[in-house]
Scaffold this active site. Structure first.
Site, PDB file in Angstrom:
ATOM      1  CB  SER A  37      57.001 -57.524 -10.212  1.00 39.28           C
ATOM      2  OG  SER A  37      57.943 -58.547 -10.507  1.00 39.28           O
ATOM      3  CE1 TYR A  60      59.745 -55.869  -6.044  1.00 36.80           C
ATOM      4  CE2 TYR A  60      59.498 -57.916  -7.276  1.00 36.80           C
ATOM      5  CZ  TYR A  60      59.607 -56.537  -7.246  1.00 36.80           C
ATOM      6  OH  TYR A  60      59.571 -55.821  -8.423  1.00 36.80           O
TER       7      TYR A  60
END
Ligand SMILES: NC(=O)c1ccc[n+]([C@@H]2O[C@H](COP(=O)([O-])OP(=O)(O)OC[C@H]3O[C@@H](n4cnc5c(N)ncnc54)[C@H](OP(=O)(O)O)[C@@H]3O)[C@@H](O)[C@H]2O)c1
Length: 248
Positions: free
Chosen positions: A143, A156
């Site tokens: 990401s 995350y």
């Protein structure tokens, strides 16, 4: 008519009952791969994905597994062995995201995110490593939040940074058996996680790109399709950014 580039290959896409994984499954099926539609909770979505593939003349199986549990990942690969007797392409797409203040992070959420985003791809790749041969492919989804963390995205972001380290290490190890390993780094994308983002998040990410929009799952699937193809034989250990020039 040309033979599809993935003719004869078998591709596992984790989390392909919905979101980006679903688009990757449909895209690789269009290139001729037989598809393992993996899901955890999205049984209906996985069935629909498999039916869509079959409706276009392709071949697909569905299988449920919680990838944070090694025994379930082993069962997934045993089912692939039984159904297809081979695996050529593994896409680690399944992932989860939550965020929150550092001062009161929740340990259950931490375990959940480490389980799905860190242990999951590791368990999947470990089983794949025993089976993949010359021309094999591992494609991990990271990401933009790995390189550009935001307030509250620490856990995350850390898991998605770890995915990039996995890629670099596995590329060196599995290259010896003719397997390429790469990362695709999506920016904000829909359908997918962005559909459940907090108010204002979508607008933030739209403004972060000079294109004034977020990406589509289909656009991410195109990058994966290239990396899965024979044309990408010399691309390994790479992190491919697909974010419309957004650094967010
Ligand atoms: N969309 C974005 O904006 C974006 C941006 C950057 C990176 N990414 C990355 O792209 C990948 C795909 O994201 P997405 O947008 O498609 O997310 P999504 O729409 O939220 O889907 C998440 C997927 O993960 C699967 N999953 C969740 N927990 C699981 C578990 N315990 N075991 C097995 N599978 C599990 C889900 O399967 P079930 O529904 O079957 O449970 C679902 O298919 C992720 O790795 C994510 O980090 C997404």
């Amino acid at each position: 008519m040309n033979t599809p580039v993935l003719d004869g290959k078998v591709a596992l896409i984790t989390g392909s009952g919905r979101g980006i994984g679903r688009e990757i499954a449909l895209r690789l099926a269009r290139d001729g791969a037989r598809i393992v539609v993996h899901f955890s909770g999205s049984e209906a979505g996985a069935t629909e994905t498999a039916e869509a593939i079959r409706g276009n003349g392709g071949e697909a199986m569905t299988f449920r597994a919680d990838i944070s549990k090694r025994s379930e990942v082993r069962a997934l690969f045993a089912a692939i062995d039984a159904q297809f007797g081979r695996i050529d392409i593994v896409v680690n797409s399944a992932g989860v995201s939550t965020g929150g203040p550092l001062a009161d992070f929740d340990e259950e959420h931490l375990e959940w995110m480490l389980g799905v985003n860190l242990r999951g791809p590791l368990y999947v790749a470990s089983e794949a490593a025993k089976r993949l041969g010359e021309g094999g492919r591992v494609i991990n989804l990271s990401s933009t939040l790995a390189d550009f963390p935001m307030a509250g995205s620490g856990i995350y972001s850390a898991t998605k940074s770890a995915v990039k380290s996995f890629t670099e290490s596995w590329a060196k190890e599995l290259g010896k058996q003719g397997v390429t390993v790469n990362t695709v780094i999506p920016g904000a994308t829909a359908p997918g996680m962005m559909d459940n983002s907090p108010p204002g998040a979508r607008e933030f990410f739209e403004k972060a790109s000079p294109f004034g929009r977020i990406g589509t799952a289909g656009e991410i699937a195109e990058v994966v399709a290239f990396l899965a193809s024979p044309q990408a034989s010399w691309v390994s250990g790479a992190h491919i950014l697909a974010s419309g020039a957004a650094n967010a």
